[in-house]
Design a protein around this motif. Structure first.
Motif, PDB file in Angstrom:
ATOM      1  N   VAL A 114       0.856  -1.139  -0.739  1.00  0.00           N
ATOM      2  CA  VAL A 114       0.262   0.026  -0.146  1.00  0.00           C
ATOM      3  C   VAL A 114       0.616   0.967  -0.165  1.00  0.00           C
ATOM      4  N   LEU A 115       1.915   1.798   0.789  1.00  0.00           N
ATOM      5  CA  LEU A 115       2.944   2.468   1.067  1.00  0.00           C
ATOM      6  C   LEU A 115       2.991   2.597  -0.774  1.00  0.00           C
ATOM      7  N   SER A 116       4.321   1.569  -1.477  1.00  0.00           N
ATOM      8  CA  SER A 116       4.613   2.147  -2.574  1.00  0.00           C
ATOM      9  C   SER A 116       3.436   2.028  -3.026  1.00  0.00           C
ATOM     10  N   SER A 117       2.804   2.181  -3.548  1.00  0.00           N
ATOM     11  CA  SER A 117       1.445   2.375  -4.379  1.00  0.00           C
ATOM     12  C   SER A 117       0.973   4.009  -4.017  1.00  0.00           C
ATOM     13  N   VAL A 118       0.457   3.840  -2.558  1.00  0.00           N
ATOM     14  CA  VAL A 118      -0.091   5.614  -2.377  1.00  0.00           C
ATOM     15  C   VAL A 118       1.453   6.191  -2.867  1.00  0.00           C
ATOM     16  N   LEU A 119       2.525   6.314  -2.849  1.00  0.00           N
ATOM     17  CA  LEU A 119       4.182   7.316  -2.813  1.00  0.00           C
ATOM     18  C   LEU A 119       3.543   7.224  -4.272  1.00  0.00           C
ATOM     19  N   ILE A 120       3.632   6.131  -4.901  1.00  0.00           N
ATOM     20  CA  ILE A 120       3.588   6.624  -6.283  1.00  0.00           C
ATOM     21  C   ILE A 120       2.408   7.004  -6.871  1.00  0.00           C
ATOM     22  N   VAL A 121       1.220   7.096  -6.785  1.00  0.00           N
ATOM     23  CA  VAL A 121       0.101   8.267  -6.401  1.00  0.00           C
ATOM     24  C   VAL A 121       0.972   9.350  -6.705  1.00  0.00           C
ATOM     25  N   LEU A 122       1.159   9.245  -5.138  1.00  0.00           N
ATOM     26  CA  LEU A 122       1.683  10.747  -4.990  1.00  0.00           C
ATOM     27  C   LEU A 122       2.242  11.718  -6.002  1.00  0.00           C
ATOM     28  N   GLU A 123       3.352  11.327  -6.445  1.00  0.00           N
ATOM     29  CA  GLU A 123       4.562  11.461  -6.714  1.00  0.00           C
ATOM     30  C   GLU A 123       3.352  11.901  -8.046  1.00  0.00           C
ATOM     31  N   GLY A 124       3.528  10.952  -8.943  1.00  0.00           N
ATOM     32  CA  GLY A 124       2.949  10.561 -10.544  1.00  0.00           C
ATOM     33  C   GLY A 124       1.414  12.510 -10.159  1.00  0.00           C
ATOM     34  N   TYR A 125       0.471  12.267  -9.403  1.00  0.00           N
ATOM     35  CA  TYR A 125      -0.475  13.098  -9.534  1.00  0.00           C
ATOM     36  C   TYR A 125      -0.045  14.589  -8.505  1.00  0.00           C
ATOM     37  N   ALA A 126       0.906  14.508  -7.517  1.00  0.00           N
ATOM     38  CA  ALA A 126       1.218  15.728  -7.847  1.00  0.00           C
ATOM     39  C   ALA A 126       2.425  16.417  -9.197  1.00  0.00           C
ATOM     40  N   LEU A 127       2.885  15.603  -9.725  1.00  0.00           N
ATOM     41  CA  LEU A 127       3.788  16.490 -11.100  1.00  0.00           C
ATOM     42  C   LEU A 127       2.454  17.397 -11.463  1.00  0.00           C
ATOM     43  N   GLY A 128       1.727  15.704 -12.213  1.00  0.00           N
ATOM     44  CA  GLY A 128       0.147  16.307 -13.039  1.00  0.00           C
ATOM     45  C   GLY A 128      -0.358  17.870 -12.534  1.00  0.00           C
ATOM     46  N   VAL A 178       7.499   4.533 -14.520  1.00  0.00           N
ATOM     47  CA  VAL A 178       6.515   4.186 -16.127  1.00  0.00           C
ATOM     48  C   VAL A 178       4.641   4.626 -15.357  1.00  0.00           C
ATOM     49  N   SER A 179       5.303   3.652 -14.381  1.00  0.00           N
ATOM     50  CA  SER A 179       3.940   3.847 -12.918  1.00  0.00           C
ATOM     51  C   SER A 179       3.905   5.370 -13.029  1.00  0.00           C
ATOM     52  N   ILE A 180       4.748   6.030 -12.621  1.00  0.00           N
ATOM     53  CA  ILE A 180       4.351   7.774 -12.207  1.00  0.00           C
ATOM     54  C   ILE A 180       4.559   8.291 -13.050  1.00  0.00           C
ATOM     55  N   MET A 181       5.061   8.108 -15.139  1.00  0.00           N
ATOM     56  CA  MET A 181       4.415   8.892 -16.039  1.00  0.00           C
ATOM     57  C   MET A 181       2.953   8.030 -16.052  1.00  0.00           C
ATOM     58  N   VAL A 182       2.052   7.018 -15.718  1.00  0.00           N
ATOM     59  CA  VAL A 182       0.776   6.267 -16.600  1.00  0.00           C
ATOM     60  C   VAL A 182      -0.396   7.300 -15.474  1.00  0.00           C
ATOM     61  N   ILE A 183       0.437   7.722 -13.870  1.00  0.00           N
ATOM     62  CA  ILE A 183      -0.151   8.433 -12.812  1.00  0.00           C
ATOM     63  C   ILE A 183      -0.335  10.240 -13.549  1.00  0.00           C
ATOM     64  N   PHE A 184       0.414  10.311 -13.839  1.00  0.00           N
ATOM     65  CA  PHE A 184       1.310  12.034 -14.305  1.00  0.00           C
ATOM     66  C   PHE A 184       0.112  12.299 -15.832  1.00  0.00           C
ATOM     67  N   LEU A 185      -0.201  11.274 -16.364  1.00  0.00           N
ATOM     68  CA  LEU A 185      -0.371  11.560 -17.689  1.00  0.00           C
ATOM     69  C   LEU A 185      -2.211  11.450 -17.128  1.00  0.00           C
ATOM     70  N   ALA A 186      -2.696  10.608 -16.540  1.00  0.00           N
ATOM     71  CA  ALA A 186      -4.047  10.480 -15.944  1.00  0.00           C
ATOM     72  C   ALA A 186      -4.107  11.214 -14.884  1.00  0.00           C
ATOM     73  N   PHE A 245      -6.069   6.197 -10.115  1.00  0.00           N
ATOM     74  CA  PHE A 245      -5.417   5.064  -8.629  1.00  0.00           C
ATOM     75  C   PHE A 245      -6.406   3.968  -9.447  1.00  0.00           C
ATOM     76  N   ILE A 246      -7.315   3.934 -10.972  1.00  0.00           N
ATOM     77  CA  ILE A 246      -7.586   2.743 -11.543  1.00  0.00           C
ATOM     78  C   ILE A 246      -6.176   2.620 -12.307  1.00  0.00           C
ATOM     79  N   LEU A 247      -5.930   3.658 -13.161  1.00  0.00           N
ATOM     80  CA  LEU A 247      -4.546   2.826 -13.657  1.00  0.00           C
ATOM     81  C   LEU A 247      -3.152   2.357 -12.924  1.00  0.00           C
ATOM     82  N   LEU A 248      -3.244   3.016 -11.461  1.00  0.00           N
ATOM     83  CA  LEU A 248      -2.305   2.459 -10.676  1.00  0.00           C
ATOM     84  C   LEU A 248      -1.643   1.181 -10.752  1.00  0.00           C
ATOM     85  N   THR A 249      -3.031   0.529 -10.114  1.00  0.00           N
ATOM     86  CA  THR A 249      -3.658  -0.729 -10.350  1.00  0.00           C
ATOM     87  C   THR A 249      -3.567  -1.505 -10.873  1.00  0.00           C
ATOM     88  N   SER A 250      -4.078  -1.464 -12.418  1.00  0.00           N
ATOM     89  CA  SER A 250      -3.865  -2.219 -13.717  1.00  0.00           C
ATOM     90  C   SER A 250      -2.493  -2.010 -13.621  1.00  0.00           C
TER      91      SER A 250
END
Length: 306
Positions: A114-128, A178-186, A245-250
């Motif tokens: 969970v911590l790994s997923s949340v950190l990736i979301v926060l990084e990509g989302y904040a950058l976006g 790659v995951s951060i890039m996907v979250i950024f675009l999302a 979150f949907i895209l990160l899980t996928s």
């Protein structure tokens, strides 16, 4: 509020029914671990009592108790359909107590993922949002450029970011990037579109009033236009957060070696549906918690609307 309004509610009846259901004889070949379900119900009931004591607003109390009532009702039906009457296939639908036991036993592994997923979301989302909001402000302020950019954002926003994963794997050094890039675009396109829409739809009289006061362009943009556009900016931010979150899980299910999506995919491949369902429940809880705090932040920044 009276004692009856606080403590004599349907939620308390559902709690008692849930405990009584655990006493029924089991009809499954495995241990349904009913004590874990009872323990979860007791923890929820403690929260119900505390919230009932300290909450002053009736509307807030009703909302919380209604949510807990639905949870109790769902657990009652789940227990009856699995452990007590075995209406569902044991292999695919384990009893809730078995899921809760799995959550307790795998708590360290689940927390790490969970911590790994949340950190990736926060990084990509904040950058976006850090890039999307200023870009949307400047392009939206220039009406001609904003109208053209609106169609560009619709075009790129309609492409699912997950299709960029093969290119990301080829170009970026790790799957995490790659995951951060996907979250950024999302996050980028909904926030960008929401910001431009908010700027383009600011009431003309607000802008005219600021111009009468000889407000400079920089001040106009960040002190007048930006606050007025905030409601639509937050709409875009909400959309971006949900899609992230949907895209990160996928994405984690495709090629990650860590994360809650990876946890679900790994155990579903091995046919361990107890851990699979546990992972799905964790994803739901994480999304609800983050959405709750995001809505608190939104209400704070938009408090002037009330």
């Amino acid at each position: 509020m009276t004692f009856k309004n606080r403590f004599l509610r349907f939620v308390n009846l559902f709690f008692i029914i849930l405990l009584l259901v655990q006493l029924l004889p089991d009809k499954v070949s495995y241990d349904p671990k009913s004590l874990y379900t009872a323990a979860v119900a007791l923890v929820l009931e403690v929260f119900v009592i505390l919230i009932s004591i300290f909450t002053k607003e009736k509307k807030t109390l009703n909302l919380f108790l209604d949510v807990i009532s639905f949870i109790y009702a769902f657990l009652i039906l789940w227990t009856i359909a699995t452990a007590k009457f075995n209406w569902l296939r044991e292999y695919l639908f384990p009893a809730p107590g078995k899921i809760f036991a799995c959550l307790v036993n795998d708590r360290v592994k689940i927390l790490e993922n969970v911590l790994s997923s949340v950190l990736i979301v926060l990084e990509g989302y904040a950058l976006g949002i850090v890039i999307a909001i200023p870009a949307g402000l400047f392009l939206g302020w220039e009406v001609r450029a904003g109208n053209a950019a609106t169609y560009i954002s619709k075009f790129f926003g309609s492409i699912p970011p997950i299709v960029y994963i093969p290119y990301g794997i080829a170009l970026l050094p790790s799957f995490r990037s790659v995951s951060i890039m996907v979250i950024f675009l999302a996050a980028f396109w909904p926030v960008f579109a929401g910001t431009m829409s908010g700027v383009l739809n600011v009431e003309k009289k607000i802008i005219d009033s600021a111009r009468v006061l000889n407000v400079k362009k920089h001040t106009m943009l960040f002190s007048v236009i930006f606050p007025a556009a905030l409601p639509e900016i937050f709409i875009g931010c909400n959309q971006g957060l949900s899609v992230s979150f949907i895209l990160l899980t996928s994405a984690e299910m495709i090629g990650a070696s860590k994360g809650i999506g990876y946890y679900v995919k790994q155990y579903s491949d091995f046919g361990d549906y107890t851990r699979t369902i546990a992972g799905l429940l964790v994803i739901g809880v994480v999304v609800i918690v983050i959405s709750f705090f995001f809505n608190k932040l939104q209400r704070y920044f938009l408090r002037w609307k009330r």
